[in-house]
Design a protein around this motif. Structure first.
Motif, PDB file in Angstrom:
ATOM      1  N   ALA A  58       0.838  -1.197   0.000  1.00 42.33           N
ATOM      2  CA  ALA A  58       0.000   0.000   0.000  1.00 42.33           C
ATOM      3  C   ALA A  58       0.875   1.249   0.000  1.00 42.33           C
ATOM      4  N   ASP A  64       0.590   4.171  -2.715  1.00 46.99           N
ATOM      5  CA  ASP A  64       0.249   5.520  -2.295  1.00 46.99           C
ATOM      6  C   ASP A  64       1.310   6.514  -2.722  1.00 46.99           C
ATOM      7  N   THR A 107      -1.645   8.351  -7.395  1.00 48.83           N
ATOM      8  CA  THR A 107      -2.657   8.573  -6.369  1.00 48.83           C
ATOM      9  C   THR A 107      -3.479   7.307  -6.237  1.00 48.83           C
ATOM     10  N   THR A 157      -6.940   5.565  -3.991  1.00 46.36           N
ATOM     11  CA  THR A 157      -7.951   5.595  -2.947  1.00 46.36           C
ATOM     12  C   THR A 157      -7.894   4.256  -2.226  1.00 46.36           C
ATOM     13  N   PHE A 158      -7.950   4.300  -0.907  1.00 49.62           N
ATOM     14  CA  PHE A 158      -7.949   3.049  -0.151  1.00 49.62           C
ATOM     15  C   PHE A 158      -9.298   2.857   0.533  1.00 49.62           C
ATOM     16  N   GLY A 199      -7.105  -0.981  -3.016  1.00 49.54           N
ATOM     17  CA  GLY A 199      -6.536   0.219  -3.615  1.00 49.54           C
ATOM     18  C   GLY A 199      -7.082   0.406  -5.023  1.00 49.54           C
ATOM     19  N   ARG A 242      -6.891   3.197  -8.395  1.00 53.13           N
ATOM     20  CA  ARG A 242      -6.360   4.413  -9.020  1.00 53.13           C
ATOM     21  C   ARG A 242      -7.512   5.265  -9.545  1.00 53.13           C
TER      22      ARG A 242
END
Ligand SMILES: Nc1ncnc2c1ncn2[C@@H]1O[C@H](COP(=O)(O)OP(=O)(O)OP(=O)(O)O)[C@@H](O)[C@H]1O
Ligand SMILES: [Mg+2]
Lengths: 565, 374
Positions: B246, B250, B254, B256-257, B292, B294
């Motif tokens: 992760a 990150d 970019t 989003t988790f 995760g 993108r």
């Protein structure tokens, strides 16, 4: 994850030829500093615990010292005189510095130069001048209303002159660093001028002023020349040490006085360090330099102040110079050069003057070489971190050691029975080494400051290009640092020329220095000749400074073409 | 972790040693009690361009300086061209280095700077001058030899530093954030130039950077570091598409988790939403994981009943970023959770997306990365 199959060697980088040279440099430097600074101080310390036969007798000498009122009273005298001088000189210098940094007054450069004048004379010149003005045959004796200039008052006034430039330099530096934005904010908030002064200006300069106070205090306590010339019956520590050693040949008691003298100097140094550590960087990298605004009444008032103070400074020092050309002060004021016929007053004649120049030149040349190379070894090599730290600490030590104490240490060190270097006593070499040690710290700090401004990766680059570091030192570092190196050389030269305290114990029959000749001629009552010799020193020192300015300009235009954009 | 010698190696026709050009094993470095590097294993093939990438203070410079021998490691092995250099001083290794500050000698002319390392090769004045000329031409500064560094622009100084590092034809070129002191435009141009020069000379190169864009654009392989250890080594596309952790995901690009749970073979549950993914990455049933995603992978067009992982989401914020808009999407089924999505200007126009609107989006199963929950 795979298990590491290779062994895990613990790395000790093989020592290259370069690293050996660097190590040799560190070792030589530490050896030099131990020899020229640490061991003499050790000799002084141990001497104070010995009797005349060199046997250890514990604190007996100290007990005798503190049970003899005529001796320990000098402590109060010295400290009292030093406090009085500090209290007078700091406000005087602060206002002068304020005028130089925070106004749009004209002729600032000239006023600054005038205030720097005392730096180019032996301290006792101001005392000689005061005697010409207010002494028994003084021109302005009437102004004394019957009291005598000899004694505490004379010492304090003379010290004020002598210490003024030292305090001024620090105060100017402190006041020059100011963030215009603070003043703009204060103005924008409608703060009264007096409040701005109290809440912005003074706090900003506070640490500088504290530092200046300690510097002045130490200068006064440890100065020898002024008290010698104008002190009369008023005993201070510095003259006591001289009397014990030179007058009574009582070396042990001299050592005790030296140790006592070390106390206020070291205390002042330590306290100042502690205070300065609390200073936070007031000036961020983004600070906007302060441009003083026009304020005619203020500028005019401060200009008058500078005229008065600067005028008195130049006038008083000028008196001694003028008096040296006078036939018979104050009765026959026709000009003459007979006072410069030094052979009539001192068996050495002119030779002390040339000895002084030769000694100061040697000290400047070798001192600059040793100090700058040493600072380079400390700052830029990466070998023997412990050794480099010791070298740095030893280099910082002379700052806290009064010249007189160092000189005493040298006497005991060179004359010690166990010391094979005994043959050095009275030679020019010991005077040169002593002078280098005496002025080591300032020169060391100047070198470090210059070296720290150089990209720390130069040594890495030259290692990657397989060029040994000493070639980069010679081809890049030294040329870049020329202005600082020149500055150090002139600093050592001028100080070696004007100092009295450290060398008064060390000269030999063939190596009498000009500053010592002044003391002797004054002792014999030949004050006009003493003033003449002092005048020679002033002109020589000023000449050296002028030479530096010229060389700087030359270097800047010819050799330092790269500085131009 | 053990890295394979890179497949791609651009030979420059010179002798070919078997195995990697640079081999690092079990390297560790401490500053007092602080461990700056530990367990570093790395192979770099001949001719490769490798970037060390990571946040400030992760040990990139420390590793570079250990390779150079400037700050020797405490433990571990370093081999350059098959030779164990672990405890050799810098001058006995074979590398050229460019520092962030360039460290050009200000009092020497550009030509003298470039020729600085040639002087002690005793090649003769004429040969040296010719070599300096050649190098200056190589970096695109043919006529600047007589100037001083202070008279050059930042970009030009950078090139001089590069020429100086290349003058002795080192086998290994080390660059410590060589572009970070330059403004954005010059940086992009020089990035191209350095890359081309490196290709042409075939010199094995390691560059330190904390600019992911720079690393992605220049490197054959990227070494992502974090707190003194290597997190992942891979080609730019591997790093971007298949981040191993992760942290890498990150740090590079970019992402989003979303907190989720494994709910079946290749199935994840996120709140009340069931999602399909291509691989649950070996996590057990019921394991708490992080998904995760993108922003550019989120689909809005061509969604029909058969499209997997469809969800309805409200556009809670739109940030205009020039060529695209970054949208903050809150799933209806999980309010308060934000999914970032990049919408091209085109899409914005076609769908006339506005804040507050509800869109049906799809999270393509192949774009979901599953990471351990830290
Ligand atoms: N000489 C030193 N003494 C003590 N600690 C150090 C020293 N040099 C580096 N460090 C520490 O080691 C860690 C790694 O430093 P390093 O300079 O390698 O970071 P970096 O990845 O290059 O970061 P940046 O992107 O900021 O340059 C940092 O935490 C730093 O504080
Ligand atoms: Mg770094």
């Amino acid at each position: 994850m795979s298990v590491a199959t290779v062994p895990l060697p613990v790395i000790a980088q093989r020592v290259s030829r370069e690293a050996w040279v660097a190590r040799a440099g560190v070792i030589l430097l530490v050896a030099w500093l131990v020899l020229s600074i640490a061991l003499p101080l050790w000799a002084l310390l141990s001497k104070s615990f010995q009797n005349a036969n060199g046997e250890f007798i514990g604190v007996a000498n100290y007990l005798r010292y503190f049970s003899t009122p005529s001796l320990f009273n000098s402590i109060f005298n010295s400290v009292g005189v030093a406090i009085a001088t500090t209290v007078i000189v700091i406000p005087l210098a602060f206002v002068y510095a304020y005028a130089l940094t925070r106004t749009r007054m004209r002729f600032k450069g000239l006023f600054y130069a005038a205030a720097m004048l005392p730096l180019f004379a032996p301290s006792l010149l101001s005392a000689i001048s005061l005697i010409y003005l207010f002494g028994n045959q003084g021109l302005l004796k009437g102004l004394m209303f019957g009291s005598s200039i000899y004694g505490a008052n004379g010492i304090i006034v003379a010290q004020v002159f002598y210490c003024f430039p030292h305090a001024l330099i620090i105060a100017v530096t402190a006041l020059a660093l100011a963030d215009a934005r603070l003043y703009e904010v204060a103005d924008a908030l409608g703060t009264r001028k007096s409040r701005i002064f109290r809440t912005v200006t003074l706090p900003g300069a506070k640490f500088g002023l504290i530092n200046a106070a300690f510097v002045v205090f130490t200068l006064v306590v440890t100065d020898f020349g002024i008290a010698k010339v104008i002190g009369g019956q008023f005993n201070v520590l510095a003259t006591d040490a001289y009397k014990q050693v030179v007058g009574q040949q009582n070396f042990e008691m001299g050592a005790v006085v030296g140790m006592v003298l070390l106390v206020p100097a070291v205390l002042a140094f330590v306290i100042d360090r502690m205070v300065q550590r609390r200073q936070v960087a007031l000036l961020s990298a983004r600070a906007v330099p302060l441009e003083p605004k026009q304020n005619r009444p203020r500028d005019a008032a401060l200009m008058v102040y500078c005229l008065v103070i600067g005028g008195i400074l130049v006038g008083v020092l000028g008196t001694a110079i003028w008096a040296s050309f006078i036939t018979y002060w104050p009765y026959n004021l026709t000009p003459t050069l007979k006072n410069y016929d030094f052979a009539n007053f001192d068996p050495g004649g002119w030779s002390p003057y040339f000895t002084s120049i030769w000694m100061a030149t040697l000290a400047a040349v070798f001192g600059t070489g040793i100090v700058f190379t040493g600072a380079y070894v400390v700052e830029k090599t990466r070998v023997m971190p412990g050794g480099r730290m010791i070298a740095h600490l030893l280099a910082m030590l002379p700052m806290a050691v009064p010249g007189l104490v160092l000189g005493l240490g040298y006497v005991f060190f060179v004359n010690a029975r166990w010391n094979p270097l005994g043959f050095l006593y009275g030679t020019l070499a010991v005077l040169v080494i002593n002078s280098i040690a005496h002025f080591y710290t300032v020169a060391h700090i100047t070198s470090l400051t210059a070296l720290k401004q150089i990209d720390p990766e130069f040594e890495s680059v030259s290692a990657s290009l397989k060029v040994p570091f000493w070639r980069t030192f010679a081809r890049v570092t030294v040329p870049i640092c020329w202005p600082a190196i020149l500055d150090i050389a002139i600093y050592i030269f001028v100080n070696a020329l004007t100092t009295v305290s450290a060398v008064i114990f060390l000269y030999g029959p063939d190596t009498k220095l000009a500053a010592i000749a002044i003391v002797h001629m004054d002792e014999m009552g030949a004050s006009a000749a003493a003033a003449g010799m002092a005048t020679m020193i002033v002109f020589t020192a000023l000449g050296a400074k002028l030479l530096q300015l010229l060389l700087d300009r030359l270097l800047f235009t010819r050799l330092q073409a790269w500085r131009k954009r | 972790m053990r890295m394979d010698a890179s497949v791609k190696s651009m030979q420059s026709g010179s002798a070919n040693t078997a195995g990697p050009f640079l081999r690092i094993r079990a390297l560790a470095k401490r500053f007092g009690a602080f461990t700056a590097l530990k367990d570093i294993d790395l192979d770099v093939a001949k001719g490769e361009f490798v970037c060390f990438l990571g946040p400030s203070g992760c040990g990139k410079t420390t590793l570079l300086r250990a390779i150079a021998g400037l700050d020797p490691q405490d433990e571990g092995l370093i081999e350059i061209a098959g030779r164990d250099v672990s405890n050799l001083p810098p001058a006995a290794r074979d590398f050229g280095i460019v520092f962030q500050s360039y460290a050009l000698f200000p009092n020497l002319t550009v030509a003298a700077n470039v020729g600085y390392g040639l002087v002690n090769r005793r090649a003769g004045r004429a040969a040296m001058d010719a070599r300096v000329k050649e190098l200056l031409a190589l970096v695109g500064l043919p006529e600047q030899g007589t100037k001083y560094p202070g008279q050059l622009s930042g970009g030009q100084q950078q090139r001089v530093a590069l020429a100086r590092a290349l003058a002795t034809s080192p086998g290994l070129l080390l660059l410590d954030e060589p572009l970070s002191a330059l403004d954005a435009r010059v940086r992009v141009r020089l990035r191209e130039e350095i890359k081309q020069l490196q290709r042409r000379l075939g010199v094995t190169t390691i560059m330190v950077t904390h600019d992911q864009e720079e690393a992605l654009a220049m490197a054959d392989r990227i070494v992502v570091m974090r707190e003194g250890v290597i997190e992942q080594v891979g080609t730019p596309s591997e790093i971007y598409r298949k981040p191993a952790t992760a942290f890498v995901a990150d740090f590079v690009g970019t992402m989003t988790f979303l907190d989720a749970q494994v709910s079946g073979p290749d199935r994840l549950r996120f709140g009340t939403i069931e999602l399909a993914c291509n691989s649950i990455n070996g996590f057990a049933h019921g394991a708490a994981v992080r998904i995760g995603l993108r922003p550019e992978e989120i689909r809005v067009r061509n969604i029909d009943a058969a499209t997997p992982n469809r969800i309805d989401a409200r556009v809670s914020l739109l940030d205009f970023l020039g060529a695209f808009c970054r949208a903050r999407l809150e799933p209806e089924a999980a309010p308060g959770v934000a999914i970032l999505a990049d919408f091209s200007a085109n899409l914005m126009r076609d769908l006339s997306v506005v804040e507050g609107q509800t869109l049906t989006i799809a999270l393509p199963p192949e774009s979901l990365r599953v990471f351990a929950k830290s």
